[in-house]
Write a protein that holds these residues in place. Structure first.
Motif, PDB file in Angstrom:
ATOM      1  N   ALA A 177      31.513  55.250  38.546  1.00 23.20           N
ATOM      2  CA  ALA A 177      30.291  55.243  39.125  1.00 23.20           C
ATOM      3  C   ALA A 177      29.229  54.983  37.966  1.00 23.20           C
ATOM      4  O   ALA A 177      29.374  55.708  36.888  1.00 23.20           O
ATOM      5  N   LEU A 178      28.693  53.842  38.114  1.00 21.88           N
ATOM      6  CA  LEU A 178      27.779  53.414  37.297  1.00 21.88           C
ATOM      7  C   LEU A 178      27.910  53.161  35.897  1.00 21.88           C
ATOM      8  O   LEU A 178      26.988  53.226  34.957  1.00 21.88           O
ATOM      9  N   ALA A 179      29.253  53.072  35.744  1.00 22.00           N
ATOM     10  CA  ALA A 179      29.708  52.912  34.106  1.00 22.00           C
ATOM     11  C   ALA A 179      29.396  51.466  33.779  1.00 22.00           C
ATOM     12  O   ALA A 179      29.794  51.152  32.625  1.00 22.00           O
ATOM     13  N   GLY A 180      29.053  50.583  34.295  1.00 21.38           N
ATOM     14  CA  GLY A 180      29.036  49.136  34.142  1.00 21.38           C
ATOM     15  C   GLY A 180      29.465  48.314  35.282  1.00 21.38           C
ATOM     16  O   GLY A 180      30.587  48.586  35.714  1.00 21.38           O
ATOM     17  N   GLY A 181      29.125  47.175  35.729  1.00 21.89           N
ATOM     18  CA  GLY A 181      29.304  46.361  36.895  1.00 21.89           C
ATOM     19  C   GLY A 181      30.177  45.159  36.384  1.00 21.89           C
ATOM     20  O   GLY A 181      30.527  45.038  35.054  1.00 21.89           O
ATOM     21  N   ALA A 182      30.777  44.638  37.472  1.00 19.20           N
ATOM     22  CA  ALA A 182      31.558  43.224  37.210  1.00 19.20           C
ATOM     23  C   ALA A 182      30.670  42.267  36.448  1.00 19.20           C
ATOM     24  O   ALA A 182      29.513  42.067  37.072  1.00 19.20           O
ATOM     25  N   PRO A 183      31.097  41.322  35.839  1.00 19.86           N
ATOM     26  CA  PRO A 183      30.513  40.219  35.105  1.00 19.86           C
ATOM     27  C   PRO A 183      29.961  39.221  36.209  1.00 19.86           C
ATOM     28  O   PRO A 183      30.604  39.051  37.141  1.00 19.86           O
ATOM     29  N   LEU A 184      28.679  38.986  35.854  1.00 26.53           N
ATOM     30  CA  LEU A 184      28.043  37.888  36.803  1.00 26.53           C
ATOM     31  C   LEU A 184      27.790  36.467  36.317  1.00 26.53           C
ATOM     32  O   LEU A 184      27.058  36.240  35.156  1.00 26.53           O
ATOM     33  N   ASP A 185      28.698  35.642  36.586  1.00 25.77           N
ATOM     34  CA  ASP A 185      28.446  34.278  36.174  1.00 25.77           C
ATOM     35  C   ASP A 185      27.399  33.505  36.723  1.00 25.77           C
ATOM     36  O   ASP A 185      27.419  33.213  37.934  1.00 25.77           O
ATOM     37  N   THR A 186      26.617  33.016  35.620  1.00 27.13           N
ATOM     38  CA  THR A 186      25.253  32.303  36.338  1.00 27.13           C
ATOM     39  C   THR A 186      25.325  30.960  35.511  1.00 27.13           C
ATOM     40  O   THR A 186      25.835  30.744  34.449  1.00 27.13           O
ATOM     41  N   PRO A 187      24.241  30.046  35.923  1.00 26.16           N
ATOM     42  CA  PRO A 187      24.165  28.826  35.013  1.00 26.16           C
ATOM     43  C   PRO A 187      23.506  29.119  33.550  1.00 26.16           C
ATOM     44  O   PRO A 187      23.525  28.140  32.761  1.00 26.16           O
ATOM     45  N   PHE A 188      23.099  30.458  33.483  1.00 30.10           N
ATOM     46  CA  PHE A 188      22.353  30.678  32.287  1.00 30.10           C
ATOM     47  C   PHE A 188      23.343  31.553  31.352  1.00 30.10           C
ATOM     48  O   PHE A 188      22.932  31.912  30.105  1.00 30.10           O
ATOM     49  N   GLY A 189      24.364  31.684  32.045  1.00 33.40           N
ATOM     50  CA  GLY A 189      25.400  32.740  31.065  1.00 33.40           C
ATOM     51  C   GLY A 189      26.204  33.749  31.956  1.00 33.40           C
ATOM     52  O   GLY A 189      25.800  33.757  33.224  1.00 33.40           O
ATOM     53  N   THR A 190      26.735  34.554  31.334  1.00 33.71           N
ATOM     54  CA  THR A 190      27.377  35.608  31.990  1.00 33.71           C
ATOM     55  C   THR A 190      26.820  37.004  31.427  1.00 33.71           C
ATOM     56  O   THR A 190      26.604  37.419  30.408  1.00 33.71           O
ATOM     57  N   PHE A 191      26.313  37.793  32.584  1.00 37.03           N
ATOM     58  CA  PHE A 191      25.491  38.867  32.286  1.00 37.03           C
ATOM     59  C   PHE A 191      26.661  40.186  32.927  1.00 37.03           C
ATOM     60  O   PHE A 191      27.143  39.886  33.958  1.00 37.03           O
ATOM     61  N   VAL A 192      26.315  41.178  32.182  1.00 35.58           N
ATOM     62  CA  VAL A 192      27.262  42.260  32.658  1.00 35.58           C
ATOM     63  C   VAL A 192      26.205  43.442  32.951  1.00 35.58           C
ATOM     64  O   VAL A 192      25.362  43.836  32.184  1.00 35.58           O
ATOM     65  N   PRO A 193      26.191  43.923  34.186  1.00 40.92           N
ATOM     66  CA  PRO A 193      25.290  45.165  34.406  1.00 40.92           C
ATOM     67  C   PRO A 193      25.706  46.363  33.460  1.00 40.92           C
ATOM     68  O   PRO A 193      26.974  46.658  33.326  1.00 40.92           O
ATOM     69  N   PRO A 194      24.826  47.116  32.870  1.00 42.61           N
ATOM     70  CA  PRO A 194      25.159  48.318  31.816  1.00 42.61           C
ATOM     71  C   PRO A 194      25.859  49.520  32.325  1.00 42.61           C
ATOM     72  O   PRO A 194      25.419  49.657  33.666  1.00 42.61           O
ATOM     73  N   ASN A 195      26.210  50.092  31.325  1.00 46.70           N
ATOM     74  CA  ASN A 195      26.361  51.651  31.952  1.00 46.70           C
ATOM     75  C   ASN A 195      25.012  52.180  31.844  1.00 46.70           C
ATOM     76  O   ASN A 195      24.278  52.521  31.030  1.00 46.70           O
ATOM     77  N   ILE A 196      24.821  53.181  33.049  1.00 45.59           N
ATOM     78  CA  ILE A 196      23.423  53.694  33.394  1.00 45.59           C
ATOM     79  C   ILE A 196      23.975  55.178  33.544  1.00 45.59           C
ATOM     80  O   ILE A 196      23.315  55.906  34.232  1.00 45.59           O
ATOM     81  N   THR A 197      25.059  55.780  33.255  1.00 44.69           N
ATOM     82  CA  THR A 197      25.500  56.949  33.242  1.00 44.69           C
ATOM     83  C   THR A 197      24.852  57.979  32.224  1.00 44.69           C
ATOM     84  O   THR A 197      24.226  57.069  31.294  1.00 44.69           O
ATOM     85  N   PRO A 198      24.688  59.184  32.186  1.00 48.21           N
ATOM     86  CA  PRO A 198      24.098  59.948  31.268  1.00 48.21           C
ATOM     87  C   PRO A 198      24.585  60.220  29.946  1.00 48.21           C
ATOM     88  O   PRO A 198      24.162  60.761  28.981  1.00 48.21           O
ATOM     89  N   ASP A 199      25.644  59.191  29.762  1.00 52.24           N
ATOM     90  CA  ASP A 199      26.270  59.355  28.336  1.00 52.24           C
ATOM     91  C   ASP A 199      25.220  59.029  27.117  1.00 52.24           C
ATOM     92  O   ASP A 199      24.385  57.933  27.338  1.00 52.24           O
ATOM     93  N   ARG A 200      25.063  59.885  26.119  1.00 52.43           N
ATOM     94  CA  ARG A 200      24.253  59.574  25.357  1.00 52.43           C
ATOM     95  C   ARG A 200      24.112  58.380  24.271  1.00 52.43           C
ATOM     96  O   ARG A 200      23.265  58.156  23.612  1.00 52.43           O
TER      97      ARG A 200
END
Length: 298
Positions: free
Chosen positions: A37-60
């Motif tokens: 959970a919240l460790a990073g999402g699946a890549p999103l392919d768009t006309p501007f490039g591929t974006f990857v939702p980041p890890n938003i867990t409490p890891d420092r």
């Protein structure tokens, strides 16, 4: 814009609910790969490039464990990182600009309950000229708007709640509206559908007349947001299936009905024209058990 130096006490349960309603869990969890959970999402392919939702867990190191609540608020409501860099608008922060300090505090408490994951998400793969974030300042000046989620006097409470969700947290326009060549929302194509979603997915029109023409009612639309089942007996596919599985299925019956109420009556007049011929309605949804956890184990 400076964020408050002090926020109210947050409630993790309310925050987990808001995280589901806002798509945080769906976007930042790679459920297809059975990721944490919240460790990073699946890549999103768009006309501007591929974006990857980041890890938003409490890891420092890999996550946001060194952030302050002010950093978190600025990211959510303003789309600005702790280092001062603007985020790419694939992170739909403009829809969250109206979140209250209490909303932020609740989300913050919820995120901090998630187990930290030490593996960072892969970086974005964005080519020239989109790799230069300085250009995002121009994009923000042209397209960044705060959603209007204010209550309408005289409208029913479900309608006002639906407006708050549809225009804000649930960000329906982000997928169901057309976009211009710069990736900005086209105001003339709001809710009119989008055939160019990341990964080749499509979102149909959710304009009220089109919904009515396709046989949607408040009752069966609310049911579909819970189960993914259409009035025809078919099921949502593509990205909408994920929206239901990781988001709207966790909402209360009242909130799903509020979303349906607003979408079918966006002017708030209380007059929803029934479809012709009338479509068969799905059975009424029952009371949901508590599903407020933020893991991807349903």
């Amino acid at each position: 814009m400076e964020e408050p130096s002090v926020f109210p006490a947050g409630d993790a349960t309310r925050g987990a609910y808001l995280a589901r309603a806002s798509g945080c869990v769906a976007c930042h969890t790679n459920t297809a790969a059975r990721g944490p959970a919240l460790a990073g999402g699946a890549p999103l392919d768009t006309p501007f490039g591929t974006f990857v939702p980041p890890n938003i867990t409490p890891d420092r190191v890999a996550g946001i464990g060194t952030w302050t609540i002010q950093d978190f608020a600025k990211a959510i409501r303003q789309g600005i990182s702790p280092s001062g860099d603007p985020y790419y608008p694939v992170f739909i922060y403009s829809f969250y600009a109206g979140f209250t300090d209490q909303d932020i505090a609740d989300l913050w408490e919820a995120v901090r309950t998630v187990p930290p994951v030490s593996e960072a998400a892969p970086p974005h793969d964005v080519g020239f000229p989109f790799s230069f974030r300085s250009g995002l300042k121009l994009w923000r000046a042209a397209y960044l708007e705060t959603p209007d989620t204010s209550a309408l006097a005289g409208a029913s409470s479900p309608w006002n709640r639906g407006r708050l969700l549809v225009e804000g947290a649930a960000h329906c326009a982000a997928c169901h509206s057309g976009r211009n060549l710069a990736g900005g929302l086209d105001p003339d194509a709001r809710f009119a559908g989008n055939d160019r979603l990341p990964g080749g997915s499509r979102a149909p029109s959710i304009l009220a007349p089109d919904l009515v023409q396709r046989g949607w009612t408040v009752k069966n639309l609310a049911y579909a947001l819970k189960t993914g089942l259409l009035p025809s007996g078919d099921a949502f596919g593509g990205s909408m299936a994920e929206v239901v599985a990781e988001g709207t299925s966790f909402l209360t019956d009242a909130d799903r009905e509020a979303i349906a109420t607003y979408l079918l009556d966006p002017a708030g007049g209380g007059d929803i024209t029934p479809p012709t011929p009338p479509a068969a309605e799905a059975p009424a949804a029952g009371t949901d058990p508590s599903q407020l956890d933020m893991t991807n184990e349903n």
